[in-house]
Each structure stands twice: as C-alpha cells, then as structure tokens.
Design a protein around this motif. Structure first.
Motif, PDB file in Angstrom:
ATOM      1  N   THR A 102       0.845  -1.192   0.000  1.00 12.30           N
ATOM      2  CA  THR A 102       0.000   0.000   0.000  1.00 12.30           C
ATOM      3  C   THR A 102       0.882   1.245   0.000  1.00 12.30           C
ATOM      4  O   THR A 102       2.043   1.192   0.411  1.00 12.30           O
ATOM      5  CB  THR A 102      -0.937   0.033   1.227  1.00 12.30           C
ATOM      6  OG1 THR A 102      -0.152  -0.024   2.427  1.00 12.30           O
ATOM      7  CG2 THR A 102      -1.916  -1.130   1.198  1.00 12.30           C
ATOM      8  N   HIS A 103       0.318   2.363  -0.436  1.00 13.90           N
ATOM      9  CA  HIS A 103       1.088   3.603  -0.489  1.00 13.90           C
ATOM     10  C   HIS A 103       1.242   4.229   0.899  1.00 13.90           C
ATOM     11  O   HIS A 103       2.267   4.866   1.185  1.00 13.90           O
ATOM     12  CB  HIS A 103       0.422   4.603  -1.430  1.00 13.90           C
ATOM     13  CG  HIS A 103       0.468   4.180  -2.869  1.00 13.90           C
ATOM     14  ND1 HIS A 103       1.639   4.078  -3.576  1.00 13.90           N
ATOM     15  CD2 HIS A 103      -0.528   3.829  -3.728  1.00 13.90           C
ATOM     16  CE1 HIS A 103       1.377   3.683  -4.812  1.00 13.90           C
ATOM     17  NE2 HIS A 103       0.075   3.515  -4.927  1.00 13.90           N
ATOM     18  N   LYS A 104       0.237   4.055   1.752  1.00 16.92           N
ATOM     19  CA  LYS A 104       0.256   4.663   3.083  1.00 16.92           C
ATOM     20  C   LYS A 104      -0.146   3.638   4.133  1.00 16.92           C
ATOM     21  O   LYS A 104      -0.877   2.690   3.857  1.00 16.92           O
ATOM     22  CB  LYS A 104      -0.698   5.859   3.139  1.00 16.92           C
ATOM     23  CG  LYS A 104      -0.341   6.988   2.174  1.00 16.92           C
ATOM     24  CD  LYS A 104      -1.362   8.110   2.271  1.00 16.92           C
ATOM     25  CE  LYS A 104      -1.036   9.240   1.301  1.00 16.92           C
ATOM     26  NZ  LYS A 104      -2.037  10.337   1.371  1.00 16.92           N
ATOM     27  N   ASN A 106      -2.166   3.960   6.568  1.00 13.64           N
ATOM     28  CA  ASN A 106      -3.585   4.015   6.936  1.00 13.64           C
ATOM     29  C   ASN A 106      -4.492   3.728   5.748  1.00 13.64           C
ATOM     30  O   ASN A 106      -5.634   4.169   5.709  1.00 13.64           O
ATOM     31  CB  ASN A 106      -3.925   5.375   7.534  1.00 13.64           C
ATOM     32  CG  ASN A 106      -3.624   6.535   6.589  1.00 13.64           C
ATOM     33  OD1 ASN A 106      -3.003   6.344   5.537  1.00 13.64           O
ATOM     34  ND2 ASN A 106      -4.069   7.727   6.956  1.00 13.64           N
ATOM     35  N   GLN A 107      -4.000   2.958   4.814  1.00 10.97           N
ATOM     36  CA  GLN A 107      -4.735   2.688   3.577  1.00 10.97           C
ATOM     37  C   GLN A 107      -4.926   1.188   3.402  1.00 10.97           C
ATOM     38  O   GLN A 107      -3.992   0.405   3.579  1.00 10.97           O
ATOM     39  CB  GLN A 107      -3.939   3.261   2.398  1.00 10.97           C
ATOM     40  CG  GLN A 107      -4.546   3.066   1.035  1.00 10.97           C
ATOM     41  CD  GLN A 107      -3.625   3.629  -0.040  1.00 10.97           C
ATOM     42  OE1 GLN A 107      -2.463   3.270  -0.149  1.00 10.97           O
ATOM     43  NE2 GLN A 107      -4.154   4.549  -0.838  1.00 10.97           N
ATOM     44  N   THR A 110      -6.285  -2.340  -2.640  1.00  9.37           N
ATOM     45  CA  THR A 110      -7.417  -2.392  -3.567  1.00  9.37           C
ATOM     46  C   THR A 110      -8.289  -3.599  -3.234  1.00  9.37           C
ATOM     47  O   THR A 110      -7.782  -4.695  -2.965  1.00  9.37           O
ATOM     48  CB  THR A 110      -6.907  -2.511  -5.015  1.00  9.37           C
ATOM     49  OG1 THR A 110      -6.045  -1.413  -5.293  1.00  9.37           O
ATOM     50  CG2 THR A 110      -8.072  -2.508  -5.995  1.00  9.37           C
ATOM     51  N   SER A 172     -12.974   0.476   5.865  1.00  9.20           N
ATOM     52  CA  SER A 172     -12.184   1.176   6.868  1.00  9.20           C
ATOM     53  C   SER A 172     -11.390   0.175   7.707  1.00  9.20           C
ATOM     54  O   SER A 172     -11.602  -1.042   7.626  1.00  9.20           O
ATOM     55  CB  SER A 172     -13.090   2.021   7.774  1.00  9.20           C
ATOM     56  OG  SER A 172     -14.024   1.194   8.460  1.00  9.20           O
TER      57      SER A 172
END
Length: 216
Positions: A102-104, A106-107, A110, A172
């Motif tokens: 993931t890029h972050k 808190n993400q 997909t 979430s």
C-alpha cells in the motif's frame, strides 16, 4: 472473546516481529539482486516489473518462514478466482492473513472479491463478542487481517509494515498494529546469512523474469 483481543492473542510481539522481519529480508534481498542488474532495470519498460518481484520476494520469505520449527502460523497458496490467480495465505488460530503493498500505512489495499468475502467474517469487529447465530456460541470461522507494507524507492526500504483488521465492508480499518515498532524491535533486523539464503532462492526467479522481458 472480543475480536481485538483475539488479534492481540494471535499476533504476539514475537510473531509480529517475525512477520516484519520477513518483509525486511525480502526487501533487502531484492535490492541486492536489482543492484546486480542496474542497467537492465533502468529502462522504463522493464522497471515496472520491480513491484511484482518485490511482492514475490516478500511472499517467498513469509511462506518459507512458516515451515521452521518455531513458527506459530501456517502458510499455503489458494486460487481465488476463475483465472487461477493464486494468493499466499497465512493462518493463525483465529485469522486468515493476506499480504499487500500500500502507499500509506492508513490505507487498505485495492478491494477484490476474495478480500470482500473474507472481510465479512469481521462483521462483529466493533468490539462486541463474535457470535455464531447459526450454530450458537462463539463463531469459529477465521477472521480476516491484512499484512501491508510500503516501499520507498529513494531509501530502498519499507516505510511501513502493518497488520490491519478491515471492517466487514472493507471500507475502513478497525484495528492496526505497527510492526516496525513492536516490542523487541531488534529482532526484525535480518542477519547477513538470512539475506544470502533469500538471494539464493530468489535469483533463479529474477533471472527467469529477465529472460521473459528480453524476449518481448
């Protein structure tokens, strides 16, 4: 037992450090292999395969670590769609875990059909007891967690490694554990021997990818 309590029980500091270490070993080993092929991977048309190789390297480490005597999780591959796409699964007493970049921190990654199906098991993850209304008692089906990691190409290192529990709709994050800051974090630093062993395993796959790319 509350879902977050099951999570803390399954993913102890020792297991959390172990999983994080495998991600770091996989990243370090791949960096070494790519450094030996700098000129080839400098071409834009070839550099895109780096992400695939990174995922392969990390998952290879996670899989192999499950077959050591002191491992507290199992690992297996399972086909998740009609196109025979196979995904690495890690399993503890109460959780199925899949890994993703993931890029972050808190993400969520997909979404996909299999992730959405697995996430439904977390339907009582709001802190209530996880009850099985069909058979009675506490639900025994495995819950779903994600092992996520991010890669910084400038520092050539992981900028986050986390265990996440997604909500039942996969929208979430219910619960997060930062694996780069687990207790006894010195255990996540790989030894030279661990990196060398991983390089030896990965080198044939990297060479195969280079041959395939050159043939295009």
């Amino acid at each position: 037992m509350v879902l977050s309590d099951l999570f803390d029980s399954d993913f102890s500091s020792d297991l959390s450090a172990r999983l994080c270490k495998q991600v770091i070993i996989g990243t370090t080993a791949l960096n070494r292999l790519l450094a030996d092929n700098t000129e080839f991977f400098s071409y834009p048309m070839y550099s895109s395969v780096k992400g695939t190789l990174l995922n392969y390297s990390i998952e290879n480490c996670l899989y192999n670590s499950a077959f050591t005597p002191d491992a507290s999780y199992t690992a297996y591959h399972r086909t998740v769609n009609k196109f025979n796409y196979s995904v690495l699964h890690l399993q503890t007493d109460h959780f199925i875990v899949t890994a993703a970049k993931t890029h972050k921190w808190n993400q969520l990654p997909t979404s996909s059909k299999y992730k959405l199906e697995y996430a439904r098991a977390n339907r009582d993850g709001d802190g209530q007891y996880c009850l099985d209304f069909v058979n009675g008692g506490v639900s025994t089906e495995p819950y779903y967690a994600l092992l996520t990691y991010g890669y910084n190409p400038l520092s050539q290192s992981c900028d986050h490694v986390d265990l996440l529990i997604p909500d039942a709709d996969f929208n979430s994050i219910l619960y997060r554990k930062n694996l780069l800051k687990v207790d006894g974090n010195l255990n996540i630093v790989p030894s030279a021997a661990e990196v060398e062993d991983t390089i030896a395993r990965l080198k044939p796959e990297l060479e195969k990818q280079i041959v395939l790319l050159k043939a295009k």
